[in-house]
Design a protein around this motif. Structure first.
Motif, PDB file in Angstrom:
ATOM      1  N   GLU A  38       2.424  -0.128   3.948  1.00  0.00           N
ATOM      2  CA  GLU A  38       2.031  -1.448   4.438  1.00  0.00           C
ATOM      3  C   GLU A  38       2.392  -2.512   3.402  1.00  0.00           C
ATOM      4  OE1 GLU A  38      -2.152  -3.621   5.948  1.00  0.00           O
ATOM      5  OE2 GLU A  38      -2.147  -1.589   5.103  1.00  0.00           O
ATOM      6  N   LEU A  39       2.776  -3.695   3.884  1.00  0.00           N
ATOM      7  CA  LEU A  39       2.998  -4.849   3.018  1.00  0.00           C
ATOM      8  C   LEU A  39       1.798  -5.778   3.124  1.00  0.00           C
ATOM      9  CD1 LEU A  39       5.182  -6.429   1.247  1.00  0.00           C
ATOM     10  CD2 LEU A  39       5.517  -7.789   3.325  1.00  0.00           C
ATOM     11  N   LEU A  40       1.274  -6.213   1.982  1.00  0.00           N
ATOM     12  CA  LEU A  40       0.127  -7.126   1.959  1.00  0.00           C
ATOM     13  C   LEU A  40       0.570  -8.501   1.469  1.00  0.00           C
ATOM     14  CD1 LEU A  40      -1.141  -4.208   1.783  1.00  0.00           C
ATOM     15  CD2 LEU A  40      -2.976  -5.246   0.460  1.00  0.00           C
ATOM     16  N   GLY A  69      -1.644   6.007  -1.491  1.00  0.00           N
ATOM     17  CA  GLY A  69      -2.587   5.134  -0.808  1.00  0.00           C
ATOM     18  C   GLY A  69      -3.080   3.954  -1.613  1.00  0.00           C
ATOM     19  N   GLU A  70      -2.678   3.840  -2.871  1.00  0.00           N
ATOM     20  CA  GLU A  70      -3.158   2.749  -3.714  1.00  0.00           C
ATOM     21  C   GLU A  70      -2.380   1.459  -3.466  1.00  0.00           C
ATOM     22  OE1 GLU A  70      -3.306   3.791  -7.845  1.00  0.00           O
ATOM     23  OE2 GLU A  70      -4.622   5.513  -7.510  1.00  0.00           O
ATOM     24  N   ILE A  71      -3.010   0.340  -3.822  1.00  0.00           N
ATOM     25  CA  ILE A  71      -2.363  -0.962  -3.719  1.00  0.00           C
ATOM     26  C   ILE A  71      -1.573  -1.210  -5.000  1.00  0.00           C
ATOM     27  CG2 ILE A  71      -2.683  -3.418  -3.304  1.00  0.00           C
ATOM     28  CD1 ILE A  71      -3.589  -1.548  -1.012  1.00  0.00           C
ATOM     29  N   ALA A  72      -0.336  -1.634  -4.855  1.00  0.00           N
ATOM     30  CA  ALA A  72       0.541  -1.790  -6.012  1.00  0.00           C
ATOM     31  C   ALA A  72       1.503  -2.953  -5.793  1.00  0.00           C
ATOM     32  CB  ALA A  72       1.330  -0.503  -6.250  1.00  0.00           C
ATOM     33  N   ARG A 107       0.881  -1.175   0.000  1.00  0.00           N
ATOM     34  CA  ARG A 107       0.000   0.000   0.000  1.00  0.00           C
ATOM     35  C   ARG A 107       0.911   1.214   0.000  1.00  0.00           C
ATOM     36  NH1 ARG A 107      -2.283   3.209   3.967  1.00  0.00           N
ATOM     37  NH2 ARG A 107      -1.686   1.754   5.628  1.00  0.00           N
ATOM     38  N   ARG A 108       0.791   2.013  -1.043  1.00  0.00           N
ATOM     39  CA  ARG A 108       1.669   3.166  -1.195  1.00  0.00           C
ATOM     40  C   ARG A 108       1.388   4.218  -0.126  1.00  0.00           C
ATOM     41  NH1 ARG A 108       4.177   4.099  -5.995  1.00  0.00           N
ATOM     42  NH2 ARG A 108       3.590   6.303  -6.007  1.00  0.00           N
TER      43      ARG A 108
END
Length: 209
Positions: A146-148, A70-73, A60-61
């Motif tokens: 954050e790491l997903l 804030g986007e997931i990448a 999560r940026r």
């Protein structure tokens, strides 16, 4: 039906069906003819097994970033002048952003490049497998909030996916969305995931190269 919990089967398909990294330039050339002024970038799709399940690492940026905050990448970024390949870009950026050591990554191949309309990047998705897992990671807080760890089986569930048709500057395009828990995965990342699943779900896909 494809078994997304079968790591050996999925990895075998990816090794067979992905474009070899040596041919990444030819894929870029096909798209670049239509996007001549796009900047070059690469991202890493890091596959690993955790708790017996095949998973992907996404980020999560940070909300403070000017673009796509804030986007997931996927870990990745723009090509540096010293990078000798898209693989080097993807591995270098993943190391800088999340602390993933390049020696842990077995590169499997590349997916077709994705063009981002807003930020004008042509992104090459590099697919890798981490046989020893993610290892000890250190997030670059200025870029990564954050790491997903995302289950491939859950990502492949049609119930969490939908598409929308968006029009910009008179041109329409399909936007892909994946609602994973509290996260909405879309944009370039959504298109890359759609391309990945399309590749895996092909029937009797011939080897590339």
């Amino acid at each position: 039906m494809l078994d997304f919990t079968n790591t050996a089967e999925i990895m075998g398909m990816l090794r067979t069906r992905l474009t070899p990294v040596e041919q990444a330039g030819s894929l870029i050339d096909r798209v670049e003819g239509h996007q001549q002024h796009a900047r070059q970038a690469a991202v890493l799709l890091p596959f690993f097994v955790e708790d017996g399940l095949l998973q992907l690492a996404l980020i999560r940026r940070a909300s403070t970033l000017r673009a796509h905050s804030g986007e997931i990448a996927f870990p990745g970024g723009k090509v540096d002048a010293t990078d000798t390949s898209m693989v080097m870009t993807a591995l270098r950026e993943a190391h800088e952003e999340i602390g993933l050591h390049p020696t842990r990554v077995e590169t499997l191949g590349v997916l077709p490049p994705v063009f981002t309309v807003v930020s004008n990047y042509l992104i090459t998705p590099v697919v890798g497998y981490l046989p020893q897992g993610l290892g000890s990671l250190v997030l670059q807080k200025s870029e990564v909030a954050e790491l997903l760890r995302v289950s491939l089986t859950r990502l492949a569930d049609p119930a969490i996916a939908h598409t929308e048709l968006w029009t910009r500057d008179g041109r329409s395009r399909t936007v892909y969305f994946y609602d994973y828990d509290k996260y909405c995965i879309w944009g370039a990342t959504g298109r890359i995931l759609s391309s990945l699943f399309e590749l895996l779900k092909q029937e009797d896909a011939p080897p590339v190269g």
